[in-house]
Design a protein around this motif. Structure first.
Motif, PDB file in Angstrom:
ATOM      1  N   PHE A 221       2.435 -10.367  10.469  1.00 57.25           N
ATOM      2  CA  PHE A 221       3.172  -9.458  11.345  1.00 57.25           C
ATOM      3  C   PHE A 221       3.118  -9.980  12.758  1.00 57.25           C
ATOM      4  O   PHE A 221       2.216 -10.728  13.127  1.00 57.25           O
ATOM      5  CB  PHE A 221       2.644  -8.022  11.243  1.00 57.25           C
TER       6      PHE A 221
ATOM      7  N   GLU B   3      -2.494  -3.155  -1.424  1.00 53.19           N
ATOM      8  CA  GLU B   3      -2.299  -1.864  -0.755  1.00 53.19           C
ATOM      9  C   GLU B   3      -3.110  -1.793   0.540  1.00 53.19           C
ATOM     10  O   GLU B   3      -2.645  -1.277   1.548  1.00 53.19           O
ATOM     11  CB  GLU B   3      -2.688  -0.719  -1.684  1.00 53.19           C
ATOM     12  N   ARG B   4      -4.293  -2.334   0.502  1.00 52.88           N
ATOM     13  CA  ARG B   4      -5.148  -2.344   1.691  1.00 52.88           C
ATOM     14  C   ARG B   4      -4.498  -3.135   2.831  1.00 52.88           C
ATOM     15  O   ARG B   4      -4.537  -2.721   3.987  1.00 52.88           O
ATOM     16  CB  ARG B   4      -6.484  -2.967   1.314  1.00 52.88           C
TER      17      ARG B   4
ATOM     18  N   LEU C  52      -1.249  -3.668   3.233  1.00 53.52           N
ATOM     19  CA  LEU C  52      -0.098  -2.907   3.707  1.00 53.52           C
ATOM     20  C   LEU C  52      -0.539  -1.775   4.627  1.00 53.52           C
ATOM     21  O   LEU C  52       0.102  -1.506   5.652  1.00 53.52           O
ATOM     22  CB  LEU C  52       0.704  -2.359   2.522  1.00 53.52           C
ATOM     23  N   GLN C  53      -1.634  -1.128   4.292  1.00 53.37           N
ATOM     24  CA  GLN C  53      -2.160  -0.067   5.156  1.00 53.37           C
ATOM     25  C   GLN C  53      -2.601  -0.634   6.503  1.00 53.37           C
ATOM     26  O   GLN C  53      -2.343  -0.032   7.548  1.00 53.37           O
ATOM     27  CB  GLN C  53      -3.328   0.640   4.472  1.00 53.37           C
TER      28      GLN C  53
ATOM     29  N   ALA D 161      -1.455  -3.363   8.008  1.00 52.94           N
ATOM     30  CA  ALA D 161      -0.268  -3.731   8.771  1.00 52.94           C
ATOM     31  C   ALA D 161       0.436  -2.496   9.328  1.00 52.94           C
ATOM     32  O   ALA D 161       0.898  -2.496  10.475  1.00 52.94           O
ATOM     33  CB  ALA D 161       0.693  -4.537   7.902  1.00 52.94           C
ATOM     34  N   ALA D 162       0.521  -1.430   8.557  1.00 49.96           N
ATOM     35  CA  ALA D 162       1.147  -0.194   9.032  1.00 49.96           C
ATOM     36  C   ALA D 162       0.354   0.404  10.183  1.00 49.96           C
ATOM     37  O   ALA D 162       0.924   0.876  11.175  1.00 49.96           O
ATOM     38  CB  ALA D 162       1.271   0.812   7.889  1.00 49.96           C
ATOM     39  N   GLN D 163      -0.954   0.366  10.068  1.00 54.08           N
ATOM     40  CA  GLN D 163      -1.814   0.876  11.138  1.00 54.08           C
ATOM     41  C   GLN D 163      -1.633   0.053  12.411  1.00 54.08           C
ATOM     42  O   GLN D 163      -1.531   0.607  13.509  1.00 54.08           O
ATOM     43  CB  GLN D 163      -3.267   0.844  10.675  1.00 54.08           C
ATOM     44  N   TYR D 164      -1.565  -1.259  12.269  1.00 56.47           N
ATOM     45  CA  TYR D 164      -1.353  -2.130  13.430  1.00 56.47           C
ATOM     46  C   TYR D 164       0.011  -1.840  14.072  1.00 56.47           C
ATOM     47  O   TYR D 164       0.124  -1.753  15.287  1.00 56.47           O
ATOM     48  CB  TYR D 164      -1.437  -3.603  13.026  1.00 56.47           C
ATOM     49  N   GLU D 165       1.026  -1.685  13.235  1.00 55.18           N
ATOM     50  CA  GLU D 165       2.363  -1.419  13.770  1.00 55.18           C
ATOM     51  C   GLU D 165       2.431  -0.083  14.509  1.00 55.18           C
ATOM     52  O   GLU D 165       3.097   0.030  15.534  1.00 55.18           O
ATOM     53  CB  GLU D 165       3.411  -1.450  12.662  1.00 55.18           C
ATOM     54  N   ARG D 166       1.746   0.928  14.015  1.00 55.57           N
ATOM     55  CA  ARG D 166       1.713   2.213  14.730  1.00 55.57           C
ATOM     56  C   ARG D 166       1.043   2.060  16.100  1.00 55.57           C
ATOM     57  O   ARG D 166       1.475   2.652  17.086  1.00 55.57           O
ATOM     58  CB  ARG D 166       0.987   3.274  13.900  1.00 55.57           C
TER      59      ARG D 166
ATOM     60  N   PRO E 257       3.767  -1.027  18.376  1.00 52.85           N
ATOM     61  CA  PRO E 257       5.137  -1.103  17.855  1.00 52.85           C
ATOM     62  C   PRO E 257       5.841  -2.390  18.297  1.00 52.85           C
ATOM     63  O   PRO E 257       5.674  -2.829  19.429  1.00 52.85           O
ATOM     64  CB  PRO E 257       5.823   0.115  18.471  1.00 52.85           C
TER      65      PRO E 257
END
Length: 68
Positions: A22, A45-46, A48-49, A51-56, A59
């Motif tokens: 990312f 899954e870990r 992806l979680q 990466a989603a946390q980093y993106e939040r 941004p």
């Protein structure tokens, strides 16, 4: 060559390990910087979680380079 960077993924590919990359904040001169994270076998899954946390927290979807 165009795939010269792929030498850094061989261990993950050979081990069947999940990976994700990312974008991070660009360099001071505007060059793109990214992070590649490799997880344990079955840890998709870990990752992806993560990466989603980093993106939040950081941004990036609205960051586009200037086009001259």
């Amino acid at each position: 060559g165009p795939r010269g960077h792929a030498v850094f993924t061989a261990f993950a590919n050979a081990g069947g390990l999940p990976g994700i990359s990312f974008p991070c904040r660009p360099s001071r001169s505007g060059l793109p910087i990214g992070v590649q994270v490799v997880g344990p076998y079955g840890g998709d899954e870990r990752l992806l979680q993560l990466a989603a946390q980093y993106e939040r927290a950081h941004p990036w979807a609205d960051r586009w380079p200037a086009i001259d």
